[in-house]
Design an enzyme around this catalytic site. Structure first.
Site, PDB file in Angstrom:
ATOM      1  N   PRO A 154      49.715 -44.879 -10.064  1.00  0.00           N
ATOM      2  CA  PRO A 154      50.229 -45.061 -11.647  1.00  0.00           C
ATOM      3  C   PRO A 154      49.672 -45.818 -12.365  1.00  0.00           C
ATOM      4  O   PRO A 154      49.323 -46.116 -12.695  1.00  0.00           O
ATOM      5  CB  PRO A 154      51.834 -45.126 -11.701  1.00  0.00           C
ATOM      6  N   TYR A 155      49.123 -47.576 -12.259  1.00  0.00           N
ATOM      7  CA  TYR A 155      48.989 -48.418 -11.977  1.00  0.00           C
ATOM      8  C   TYR A 155      47.419 -48.666 -12.412  1.00  0.00           C
ATOM      9  O   TYR A 155      47.241 -48.513 -14.068  1.00  0.00           O
ATOM     10  CB  TYR A 155      49.185 -50.166 -10.999  1.00  0.00           C
ATOM     11  N   ALA A 156      47.057 -47.508 -11.634  1.00  0.00           N
ATOM     12  CA  ALA A 156      45.876 -47.519 -12.075  1.00  0.00           C
ATOM     13  C   ALA A 156      45.304 -46.833 -13.729  1.00  0.00           C
ATOM     14  O   ALA A 156      44.542 -46.197 -14.432  1.00  0.00           O
ATOM     15  CB  ALA A 156      44.852 -46.686 -10.319  1.00  0.00           C
TER      16      ALA A 156
END
Length: 259
Positions: free
Chosen positions: A161-163
């Protein structure tokens, strides 16, 4: 990490907004901008952290104010920008650093809530601040620096999700650079690696992985939020970088060199 405001002030007379400026990388960037002479607006969801950072800058001779704000709330972002323009008359520099995320989890186990958290704070927050600051920069030029990550550019296990959020931010930045260049606005992305309190905790809990992480860098040391990451933002906002836009700059000691 020194917070003292120096005498060399290449950003004197400029007004900078730093989201997620209450702690970690954002705090370091806010301090560096203040040291360079900018009036610095520290925006953070945690009012106490924002006030602490702004107070430290003020105590060392800089100009700074704290603004509590949930960056995913467009009306709250609009109110912050309106208050900054009312107080200082302008916005010259915008640094979109705010980003929430949950602990590392394999992609197959990620939930919709995990993805929504990163998109709401990172992508929507960046989108809101860029759009709403644009009218105030368009007539006078400006500098936008958005925070990306090598987790997005190169991939990192457990951080899907962060990427995804960080790569969406890079996409927004490239389009903004193309559309807003005519208005004298530069838009760049930095992908930093720095020793923050949370990173220090991870390093202490995973010493073998941490040493391996450092050994893969051309410069095998930790980055500093003020002197390395903040200094890069100061450069991008200063007179020596007016012909740099649409770029992704890896500020990580050569840990992820791009072709």
């Amino acid at each position: 990490m020194s917070e003292a405001v120096g005498t060399a002030e290449p950003l004197s007379g400029r007004v900078a907004i730093v989201t997620g400026g209450g702690r970690g990388i954002g705090k370091g960037i806010a301090i560096a901008l203040a040291k360079a002479g900018a009036a610095t607006v520290v925006v953070d969801r945690d009012a106490g952290n924002a006030t602490s950072t702004a107070g430290g800058i003020q105590a060392n001779g800089g100009t700074s104010v704290a603004k509590a704000c949930d960056v995913s709330d467009r009306s709250a972002v609009s109110a912050v920008i309106d208050s900054v323009v009312a107080e200082f008359g302008r916005v010259n520099i915008l640094v979109n650093n705010a980003q929430a995320l949950r602990p590392m989890v394999p992609l197959a186990e990620c939930t919709s809530d995990d993805l929504a958290l990163t998109l709401d704070s990172g992508v929507w927050g960046t989108f809101h601040f860029m759009q709403l600051c644009y009218p105030h920069m368009a007539g006078q030029g400006g500098c936008i620096v958005n925070l990306g990550s090598s987790a997005g550019t190169h991939g990192q296990i457990g951080l899907a999700p962060y990427a995804a959020a960080k790569e969406a931010i890079r996409g927004l930045s490239r389009v903004a650079a193309l559309e807003w260049g005519k208005d004298g606005i530069t838009v760049n992305v930095i992908c930093p690696s720095v020793m923050t309190p949370s990173a220090r905790t991870w390093a202490e809990e995973n010493p073998t992985e941490y040493q391996g992480f450092l050994s893969r860098r051309a410069l095998p040391r930790d980055g500093d939020a003020v002197d390395d990451i903040g200094a890069t933002v100061v450069f991008l906002a200063g007179p020596g970088a007016t012909f740099i836009t649409g770029e992704t700059i890896m500020v990580n000691g050569g840990g992820s060199m791009r072709p």
